[in-house]
Design a protein around this motif. Structure first.
Motif, PDB file in Angstrom:
ATOM      1  N   ALA A   5       0.550  -3.015  -5.020  1.00 28.64           N
ATOM      2  CA  ALA A   5       0.024  -2.799  -6.217  1.00 28.64           C
ATOM      3  C   ALA A   5      -0.885  -1.649  -6.294  1.00 28.64           C
ATOM      4  N   VAL A   6      -1.520  -1.252  -5.204  1.00 24.98           N
ATOM      5  CA  VAL A   6      -2.626  -0.382  -5.289  1.00 24.98           C
ATOM      6  C   VAL A   6      -2.617   0.605  -3.979  1.00 24.98           C
ATOM      7  N   VAL A   7      -2.703   1.857  -4.127  1.00 27.41           N
ATOM      8  CA  VAL A   7      -2.584   2.945  -3.149  1.00 27.41           C
ATOM      9  C   VAL A   7      -3.839   3.391  -2.807  1.00 27.41           C
ATOM     10  N   LEU A   8      -4.564   3.412  -1.866  1.00 26.90           N
ATOM     11  CA  LEU A   8      -5.752   4.087  -1.660  1.00 26.90           C
ATOM     12  C   LEU A   8      -5.413   5.420  -0.666  1.00 26.90           C
ATOM     13  N   VAL A   9      -5.579   6.473  -1.139  1.00 32.46           N
ATOM     14  CA  VAL A   9      -5.292   7.767  -0.770  1.00 32.46           C
ATOM     15  C   VAL A   9      -6.233   8.603  -0.539  1.00 32.46           C
ATOM     16  N   ALA A  10      -6.560   9.379   0.872  1.00 30.73           N
ATOM     17  CA  ALA A  10      -7.473  10.319   0.942  1.00 30.73           C
ATOM     18  C   ALA A  10      -7.370  11.643   0.108  1.00 30.73           C
TER      19      ALA A  10
END
Length: 138
Positions: free
Chosen positions: A58-63
């Motif tokens: 549902a969500v991607v956390l990307v640096a």
């Protein structure tokens, strides 16, 4: 590796955390797992792309910056994937760098999370995008 929610209940949603830092991945995973979110981790952009080819979180956390590619490049690649249009992508930044934020937004980033984060700041950023986090925060 998928980290299942600590509560023992079935996960309400999933999140992929892509960051070079094992500490950031570990902290995000613990916070999200306690909120009932199944979490997958990736240490590089290439590893993240491979995981996205197999599953749709549902969500991607990307640096904002990875060892093998820029955050903007990763966001563009995710958006170009057949399943990438509906994914919420949040960039993880160390500071409010207007130039980097603009590039990430133009690439397709939905919003931002500032590092280092704690439970309160991460859940506040994710609550609008993850029902499980919003329910735990209420």
């Amino acid at each position: 590796m998928v980290r299942r929610p600590i509560s023992g209940a079935a996960p309400l949603t999933t999140c992929l955390v892509i960051d070079d830092s094992p500490v950031i991945r570990k902290v995000a995973t613990r916070i999200l797992a306690r909120a009932g979110v199944a979490v997958e981790e990736a240490a590089t952009g290439a590893e993240g792309i491979a995981k996205l080819a197999a599953t749709v979180p549902a969500v991607v956390l990307v640096a904002g910056t990875l060892s093998d590619m820029t955050g903007e490049d990763l966001v563009r690649r995710v958006r170009a994937m057949p399943n990438g249009a509906g994914v919420t992508i949040l960039g993880m930044l160390v500071e409010a760098n207007l130039g980097q934020m603009t590039r990430l937004k133009r690439a397709g980033c939905s919003g931002f999370v500032y590092k280092p984060f704690d439970r309160a700041s991460l859940t506040a950023c994710l609550a609008p995008h993850l029902p499980a986090v919003a329910e735990k925060a209420a």
